[in-house]
Design a protein around this motif. Sequence first.
Motif, PDB file in Angstrom:
ATOM      1  N   ASP A  22       0.824  -1.203   0.000  1.00  0.00           N
ATOM      2  CA  ASP A  22       0.000   0.000   0.000  1.00  0.00           C
ATOM      3  C   ASP A  22       0.861   1.258   0.000  1.00  0.00           C
ATOM      4  N   LYS A  23       1.956   1.243   0.740  1.00  0.00           N
ATOM      5  CA  LYS A  23       2.819   2.414   0.806  1.00  0.00           C
ATOM      6  C   LYS A  23       3.494   2.685  -0.533  1.00  0.00           C
ATOM      7  N   VAL A  24       3.892   1.622  -1.236  1.00  0.00           N
ATOM      8  CA  VAL A  24       4.551   1.793  -2.525  1.00  0.00           C
ATOM      9  C   VAL A  24       3.592   2.435  -3.531  1.00  0.00           C
ATOM     10  N   LYS A  25       2.301   2.159  -3.390  1.00  0.00           N
ATOM     11  CA  LYS A  25       1.314   2.723  -4.312  1.00  0.00           C
ATOM     12  C   LYS A  25       1.058   4.203  -4.055  1.00  0.00           C
ATOM     13  N   ASN A  26       1.490   4.706  -2.919  1.00  0.00           N
ATOM     14  CA  ASN A  26       1.275   6.102  -2.567  1.00  0.00           C
ATOM     15  C   ASN A  26       2.167   6.987  -3.444  1.00  0.00           C
ATOM     16  N   LYS A  27       1.597   7.789  -4.287  1.00  0.00           N
ATOM     17  CA  LYS A  27       2.355   8.600  -5.243  1.00  0.00           C
ATOM     18  C   LYS A  27       3.195   9.673  -4.559  1.00  0.00           C
ATOM     19  N   GLU A  28       2.885   9.986  -3.297  1.00  0.00           N
ATOM     20  CA  GLU A  28       3.620  11.038  -2.610  1.00  0.00           C
ATOM     21  C   GLU A  28       4.931  10.532  -2.007  1.00  0.00           C
ATOM     22  N   VAL A  29       5.161   9.241  -2.027  1.00  0.00           N
ATOM     23  CA  VAL A  29       6.399   8.691  -1.485  1.00  0.00           C
ATOM     24  C   VAL A  29       7.550   8.999  -2.430  1.00  0.00           C
ATOM     25  N   ASN A  30       8.655   9.499  -1.924  1.00  0.00           N
ATOM     26  CA  ASN A  30       9.774   9.851  -2.811  1.00  0.00           C
ATOM     27  C   ASN A  30      10.496   8.608  -3.317  1.00  0.00           C
ATOM     28  N   ARG A  31      11.305   8.793  -4.353  1.00  0.00           N
ATOM     29  CA  ARG A  31      11.911   7.656  -5.037  1.00  0.00           C
ATOM     30  C   ARG A  31      12.837   6.852  -4.131  1.00  0.00           C
ATOM     31  N   ALA A  32      13.662   7.551  -3.329  1.00  0.00           N
ATOM     32  CA  ALA A  32      14.590   6.842  -2.454  1.00  0.00           C
ATOM     33  C   ALA A  32      13.850   6.033  -1.398  1.00  0.00           C
ATOM     34  N   THR A  34      10.727   4.948  -1.609  1.00  0.00           N
ATOM     35  CA  THR A  34      10.019   3.864  -2.278  1.00  0.00           C
ATOM     36  C   THR A  34      10.976   2.718  -2.601  1.00  0.00           C
ATOM     37  N   ALA A  35      12.195   3.054  -3.037  1.00  0.00           N
ATOM     38  CA  ALA A  35      13.196   2.018  -3.310  1.00  0.00           C
ATOM     39  C   ALA A  35      13.504   1.235  -2.040  1.00  0.00           C
ATOM     40  N   ASP A  36      13.580   1.936  -0.908  1.00  0.00           N
ATOM     41  CA  ASP A  36      13.842   1.274   0.355  1.00  0.00           C
ATOM     42  C   ASP A  36      12.700   0.328   0.722  1.00  0.00           C
ATOM     43  N   LEU A  37      11.481   0.774   0.486  1.00  0.00           N
ATOM     44  CA  LEU A  37      10.314  -0.065   0.762  1.00  0.00           C
ATOM     45  C   LEU A  37      10.312  -1.305  -0.131  1.00  0.00           C
ATOM     46  N   LEU A  38      10.631  -1.108  -1.402  1.00  0.00           N
ATOM     47  CA  LEU A  38      10.672  -2.234  -2.328  1.00  0.00           C
ATOM     48  C   LEU A  38      11.754  -3.229  -1.938  1.00  0.00           C
ATOM     49  N   ASN A  39      12.889  -2.712  -1.464  1.00  0.00           N
ATOM     50  CA  ASN A  39      13.962  -3.597  -1.023  1.00  0.00           C
ATOM     51  C   ASN A  39      13.501  -4.437   0.168  1.00  0.00           C
ATOM     52  N   ASN A  40      12.822  -3.795   1.122  1.00  0.00           N
ATOM     53  CA  ASN A  40      12.299  -4.527   2.276  1.00  0.00           C
ATOM     54  C   ASN A  40      11.233  -5.535   1.862  1.00  0.00           C
ATOM     55  N   PHE A  58      13.561  -6.139  -5.990  1.00  0.00           N
ATOM     56  CA  PHE A  58      14.928  -5.614  -5.930  1.00  0.00           C
ATOM     57  C   PHE A  58      15.265  -4.863  -7.216  1.00  0.00           C
ATOM     58  N   THR A  59      14.824  -5.405  -8.356  1.00  0.00           N
ATOM     59  CA  THR A  59      15.083  -4.744  -9.637  1.00  0.00           C
ATOM     60  C   THR A  59      14.373  -3.398  -9.694  1.00  0.00           C
ATOM     61  N   ALA A  60      13.127  -3.370  -9.240  1.00  0.00           N
ATOM     62  CA  ALA A  60      12.367  -2.117  -9.240  1.00  0.00           C
ATOM     63  C   ALA A  60      13.008  -1.093  -8.318  1.00  0.00           C
ATOM     64  N   ALA A  61      13.526  -1.536  -7.183  1.00  0.00           N
ATOM     65  CA  ALA A  61      14.191  -0.615  -6.258  1.00  0.00           C
ATOM     66  C   ALA A  61      15.407   0.021  -6.915  1.00  0.00           C
ATOM     67  N   GLY A  62      16.177  -0.776  -7.631  1.00  0.00           N
ATOM     68  CA  GLY A  62      17.356  -0.248  -8.304  1.00  0.00           C
ATOM     69  C   GLY A  62      17.006   0.757  -9.387  1.00  0.00           C
ATOM     70  N   LYS A  63      15.894   0.530 -10.076  1.00  0.00           N
ATOM     71  CA  LYS A  63      15.475   1.459 -11.128  1.00  0.00           C
ATOM     72  C   LYS A  63      14.995   2.782 -10.545  1.00  0.00           C
ATOM     73  N   LEU A  64      14.365   2.728  -9.375  1.00  0.00           N
ATOM     74  CA  LEU A  64      13.876   3.948  -8.748  1.00  0.00           C
ATOM     75  C   LEU A  64      15.010   4.787  -8.164  1.00  0.00           C
ATOM     76  N   ASP A  65      16.013   4.123  -7.621  1.00  0.00           N
ATOM     77  CA  ASP A  65      17.125   4.827  -6.974  1.00  0.00           C
ATOM     78  C   ASP A  65      18.430   4.202  -7.464  1.00  0.00           C
ATOM     79  N   SER A  66      19.076   4.880  -8.412  1.00  0.00           N
ATOM     80  CA  SER A  66      20.291   4.331  -9.023  1.00  0.00           C
ATOM     81  C   SER A  66      21.426   4.161  -8.016  1.00  0.00           C
ATOM     82  N   GLY A  67      21.357   4.872  -6.900  1.00  0.00           N
ATOM     83  CA  GLY A  67      22.407   4.771  -5.897  1.00  0.00           C
ATOM     84  C   GLY A  67      22.095   3.783  -4.786  1.00  0.00           C
ATOM     85  N   ASP A  68      21.009   3.052  -4.921  1.00  0.00           N
ATOM     86  CA  ASP A  68      20.623   2.109  -3.887  1.00  0.00           C
ATOM     87  C   ASP A  68      21.534   0.880  -3.937  1.00  0.00           C
TER      88      ASP A  68
END
Length: 221
Positions: A22-32, A34-40, A58-68
């Motif tokens: 549900d949190k990942v679907k929230n458009k107000e969550v910033n990319r970094a 969201t990447a952290d949430l996807l990693n978890n 994990f792949t989606a997290a990397g695409k959202l935050d290139s420095g993750d």
Amino acid sequence: SIGAITSDEEAQAEPAVLVLGDKVKNKEVNRALTADLLNNLGLIYIREEEMPLAVVNFTAAGKLDSGDVESRLNLGAIFLRYLNYEGSKKAFEIALSSAPDNCTAVLGLAASQFALGERDDSQNGYHSYLDSCDASNAAAHLQLEKIYERKQDFPNAIKHCEKYVALVKNPPKDDPMTADYCKALSNMATMSREGPMDGGDELLPEDGMEEIPAEDGMEEI
């Protein structure tokens, strides 16, 4: 919800996944974030043994935050475990581009290169890991012994064989790397001086491929 995962992980993982989804679907969550949430979320899928879904997250997290870095390490660990060596190599290389001194990435890349037969690069990677991260890592010494033995560099093969034997206090019963084997390398060295030995030029992925333990290759939540 992540904190709710206790000893009864199977009972608690599903609601944690739903809350994170549900949190990942929230458009107000910033990319970094969201990447952290996807990693978890990917880590939870690993606990549920849903590896394809873990890879997706994990792949989606990397695409959202290139420095993750964490998601790259986790992705590389999965690929290495399931023999996708090109994929693991790429994931660890990307992690190192953001964190050049990350020890897990250095070890993971060396293991991937070993499996791909990239002997010199793997050798350099394992030495870098031993020099800068953990000089007492038995698995790294074992891999270097195999590389040097295939190169017929027996002095170095013997050195790392003996180091491995000294570090592994309770080796498995079927472990072929024993003190006797280290001594046998001396005989092999004598034979190699008398003429080239067969089989010294190929490094096969299945020959002694060591898997990175989960705790080394995956970041904790």
